[in-house]
Motif scaffolding. Structure first.
Motif, mmCIF file in Angstrom:
data_model
loop_
_atom_site.group_PDB
_atom_site.id
_atom_site.type_symbol
_atom_site.label_atom_id
_atom_site.label_comp_id
_atom_site.label_asym_id
_atom_site.label_seq_id
_atom_site.Cartn_x
_atom_site.Cartn_y
_atom_site.Cartn_z
ATOM 1 N N GLY A 117 24.713 8.497 22.448
ATOM 2 C CA GLY A 117 25.460 7.330 22.885
ATOM 3 C C GLY A 117 24.610 6.272 23.569
ATOM 4 N N TRP A 121 25.649 2.880 22.332
ATOM 5 C CA TRP A 121 26.611 2.211 23.202
ATOM 6 C C TRP A 121 25.957 1.496 24.383
ATOM 7 C CZ3 TRP A 121 29.921 7.278 23.741
ATOM 8 C CH2 TRP A 121 30.507 7.574 22.509
ATOM 9 N N LEU A 184 35.397 4.237 21.827
ATOM 10 C CA LEU A 184 34.094 3.898 21.269
ATOM 11 C C LEU A 184 33.590 4.967 20.317
ATOM 12 C CD1 LEU A 184 32.161 2.401 24.338
ATOM 13 C CD2 LEU A 184 33.068 1.185 22.353
#
Length: 228
Positions: A117, A121, A184
């Protein structure tokens, strides 16, 4: 009556130990073959992702870990329910042996998810529905083990079994969180067989890794049953 007697004989401690001893070497060899093949294929022969490049290759540990975390908890909860209903020690042994393995897979899923991530992200952690519910799953595994250790053997087995059954409500929440809420986390991949969300050249090594992780779990269960 015949079926009941046959089942009782089949799951007798002597028979369970016998078939666990017979199955373990084969499961262990198959586990090594599938894990080695899956890792080699996934890390060196599968093509890079067109968006994520080689960073996507963590999928070969992350997805199997996440899949097994759900599978192991479901097995633990069903074994706990069977133990409460029939008071057969075999089911409690399976539930008890499943807890540390499930905790390990859940921890791996969370760690590899954070590593994945960060570049995708821009952060190691968010209170996303999928991540949060997976973290709750880890606490459920820890709670199950802590409850067994904190109480006398028989009471701990019963209390932890009830906890395992109650916690099963978290499994569908984890699975459907990416479709129930706006998160997400990417949507389902392996469940979309009608229209695969991943190319076959990437899918096949992923399936091998999942099989290898399942075989590892079965090896652990057999090792515990061999002690009985």
């Amino acid at each position: 009556m015949f079926t009941k007697q046959w089942f009782a004989q089949f799951i007798s401690p002597r028979n369970v130990t016998d078939w666990a001893n017979r199955a373990w070497p084969y499961l262990f060899i198959l586990m090594l073959i599938t894990l080695f093949s899956g890792l080699l294929w996934g890390l060196f022969y599968a093509p890079s992702d067109y968006q994520q490049g080689d960073a996507f290759r963590i999928i070969y540990v992350h997805v199997p870990s996440a899949f097994l975390s759900l599978m192991v908890y479901s097995t633990m909860a069903m074994s706990a329910a069977a133990f409460l209903i029939w008071r057969i020690q075999l089911f409690d042994t399976i539930a008890k042996a499943s807890a540390p393995v499930g905790a390990l897979f859940t921890f791996l899923a969370l760690i590899t998810g954070s590593i994945w991530g960060k570049p995708m992200w821009g952060t190691w952690w968010i209170w996303d529905a999928r991540l949060t519910s997976e973290l709750i799953l880890l606490f459920l595994f820890f709670g199950y083990m802590a409850l067994r250790d904190a109480l006398p053997q028989k009471v701990g087995a019963l209390a932890s079994s009830y906890l395992a059954i109650i916690g099963i409500i978290n499994i569908p929440i984890i699975h459907f969180s990416v479709t129930w809420w706006n998160t997400l986390h990417q949507g389902p991949t392996l469940s979309r067989f009608a229209k695969p969300a991943i190319d076959n050249s990437m899918l096949y090594p992923l399936i091998l890794m999942i099989i290898g992780f399942v075989l590892y779990y079965l090896c652990i269960i057999c090792l515990q049953l061999r002690k009985k």
